[in-house]
Motif scaffolding. Structure first.
Motif, PDB file in Angstrom:
ATOM      1  N   PHE A 387       0.944  -1.136  -0.020  1.00  0.00           N
ATOM      2  CA  PHE A 387       0.115   0.069  -0.176  1.00  0.00           C
ATOM      3  C   PHE A 387       0.857   1.158  -0.088  1.00  0.00           C
ATOM      4  CE2 PHE A 387       0.912   0.371   4.457  1.00  0.00           C
ATOM      5  CZ  PHE A 387       0.626   1.756   4.931  1.00  0.00           C
ATOM      6  N   SER A 390       2.331   1.513  -3.911  1.00  0.00           N
ATOM      7  CA  SER A 390       1.135   1.568  -4.994  1.00  0.00           C
ATOM      8  C   SER A 390       0.658   3.117  -4.696  1.00  0.00           C
ATOM      9  CB  SER A 390      -0.087   0.817  -4.496  1.00  0.00           C
ATOM     10  OG  SER A 390      -0.526   1.247  -3.284  1.00  0.00           O
ATOM     11  N   GLU A 392      -1.222   4.410  -2.054  1.00  0.00           N
ATOM     12  CA  GLU A 392      -2.213   4.208  -1.253  1.00  0.00           C
ATOM     13  C   GLU A 392      -2.063   5.269   0.058  1.00  0.00           C
ATOM     14  OE1 GLU A 392      -5.562   1.414   0.974  1.00  0.00           O
ATOM     15  OE2 GLU A 392      -3.906   0.723  -0.433  1.00  0.00           O
ATOM     16  N   SER A 393      -0.755   5.074   0.658  1.00  0.00           N
ATOM     17  CA  SER A 393      -0.314   5.476   1.748  1.00  0.00           C
ATOM     18  C   SER A 393      -0.356   7.047   1.841  1.00  0.00           C
ATOM     19  CB  SER A 393       1.105   5.200   2.416  1.00  0.00           C
ATOM     20  OG  SER A 393       1.750   5.552   1.316  1.00  0.00           O
ATOM     21  N   SER A 395      -2.466   9.228   0.934  1.00  0.00           N
ATOM     22  CA  SER A 395      -3.948   9.741   1.205  1.00  0.00           C
ATOM     23  C   SER A 395      -3.971   9.474   2.970  1.00  0.00           C
ATOM     24  CB  SER A 395      -4.938   8.933   0.701  1.00  0.00           C
ATOM     25  OG  SER A 395      -5.180   7.753   1.161  1.00  0.00           O
TER      26      SER A 395
END
Length: 453
Positions: A387, A390, A392-393, A395
């Protein structure tokens, strides 16, 4: 009961006459018959309570037989069971072996990194010593920083420039690294050089480095155009040199807002010196966004904690994208003269691989980092979770960074402390009596989303 970890070391558990924690006694009664735990009972305990994966009765039996005074059968008494729970090898709370994929490029791993690794105390007037480097490596540090300055009679010295810190010989530091580099971990040691040397001393530094490390020195491709860094597995037992090839004196760990983030390669840089630099700092940039621009070739960028906080708050996704194939190093602000540290988890959340820590200091943030790098067998390289890779972290960074965020509780972790051991190791057997029992407290900080604990 998994994770009954002693304070440190491996002292003997309390004797059978001691009062056992009720939970231990209750578990033994549940998984035994007539005061004896057989292999079938122990196997059931390992599967149902310890949540071990696919443990067979045969495996449980062999594990029981590893105890010297195990009863025939094999069988455990409550004493054996208690000993097992306190065994840091057989019942370790975390993996004591490297278990993550180590074949990915270096940029996919967090690396236990030191800052001004040669200092024994504060950043202003403490002593520079190879002993500090040895202690850092013994703690698991995999990235050592050395500040190189011209000394008298053509010597190269290591000290914190423009301060009152003493100097130590460059060769002494390198030999300390050589002798202690791979005791704690076989994975590569990165030497970050903050270089303030003229061309002739750069050539001398390169010669000394080659002589000291010999075959352990990693020799990068001559073209220096690698699109990705080698993996930790490929670099086992190797020493890696990382620096910016300077053409003018520039302090990498500078908190001057107007100072360049990186330096261009100069025409008067020693070729011998250039050839040993495996992780290069990139070209000169005037802005944070330019410094973190993803280019064709892999590079390293160093930012102060203030500059990192600025770009992380304004454009966290750009940081994550940069750290996918490049290395980002964060160093403490210059005002941390007491050798305090920046919160490493903020940088880790956005993929920064090297958060330079003052290991000669103390405090919660250093302890958090030391605990973090116990993951993956304590090899000091922890694979970044998907994560983070990719993006995602990105946010989550603003939520983590905010002190007033009203976050929804996703999961509650409850930890019951059954007992404590190890008091006498540091304090002595006469330090406590009936009128002054030890105060027992425990604090759990959960970072499993990053470490895989």
């Amino acid at each position: 009961m998994r994770g009954l970890l002693l304070r440190h070391g491996n002292p003997q558990p309390p004797s059978p006459t001691s009062v056992l924690p009720p939970d231990v006694d209750s578990l033994f009664c549940r998984f035994s018959w007539n005061g004896r735990m057989h292999a079938s009972h122990f196997c059931k305990f390992l599967n149902e309570i310890q949540h071990e994966v696919n443990v067979s009765e045969t495996h449980a039996s062999e594990l029981m037989k590893s105890f010297k005074d195990c009863l025939p059968g094999p069988q455990f008494t409550i004493k054996h069971f208690h000993t097992y729970l306190f065994d840091t090898q057989l019942n370790s709370p975390i993996h004591n072996q490297v278990h993550q994929d180590m074949s990915l490029p270096l940029s996919h791993y967090y690396i236990f990194t030191g800052h001004n690794s040669y200092l024994t105390g504060n950043q202003l007037n403490s002593k520079s010593s190879a002993d500090a480097i040895i202690k850092a490596l013994q703690r698991g540090i995999r990235a050592v920083e050395l500040d190189l300055w011209p000394g008298s009679h053509g010597r190269i010295e290591v000290f914190h420039g423009r301060t009152l810190t003493s100097a130590v010989k460059f060769e002494v530091c390198l030999n300390a690294i050589k002798q202690n580099a791979f005791i704690k971990s076989q994975y590569p040691v990165i030497i970050t050089l903050e270089d303030h040397l003229p061309e002739e001393l750069q050539a001398k530094a390169a010669k000394i480095i080659k002589e000291v490390f010999g075959s352990h020195l990693y020799k990068p491709p001559l073209s220096h155009d690698q699109k990705a860094f080698p993996s930790p597995e490929e670099l086992k037992n190797k020493i890696i040199i990382s620096t910016k090839p300077p053409w003018k004196d520039s302090d990498e760990d500078s908190d001057n807002v107007d100072s360049p983030l990186t330096d261009e390669v100069g025409c008067n840089t020693s070729k011998e010196y250039m050839d040993i630099i495996a992780i290069r700092q990139g070209r000169k940039c005037k802005s944070l966004s330019d410094a973190l621009r993803v280019e064709e070739h892999a590079k390293r960028v160093s930012l102060s904690e203030q500059k990192f906080s600025k770009i992380a708050s304004s454009d966290p996704l750009s940081v994550v994208k940069f750290t996918k194939d490049n290395i980002l190093r964060i160093y403490p602000r210059g005002s941390r003269i007491d050798s305090s540290n920046y919160d490493p988890m903020k940088a880790f959340l956005l993929g920064a691989q090297m958060v330079a820590l003052n290991t000669q200091g103390h405090g919660k943030r250093l302890w958090v980092a030391q605990g973090f790098f116990k993951a993956n067998g304590g090899c000091s390289y922890v694979k970044k979770p998907e994560f983070v890779v990719s993006g995602e972290s990105a946010s989550l960074f603003s939520l983590y960074n905010s002190k007033n965020s009203n976050l929804e509780v996703k999961q509650t972790l409850k930890v019951k402390v059954c007992m404590g051991c190890g008091w006498y190791e540091e304090l002595g057997k006469h330090s406590f009596d009936k009128s002054s029992p030890p105060d027992l407290s425990a604090k759990v900080i959960r970072f499993s989303y990053l470490t895989g604990f």
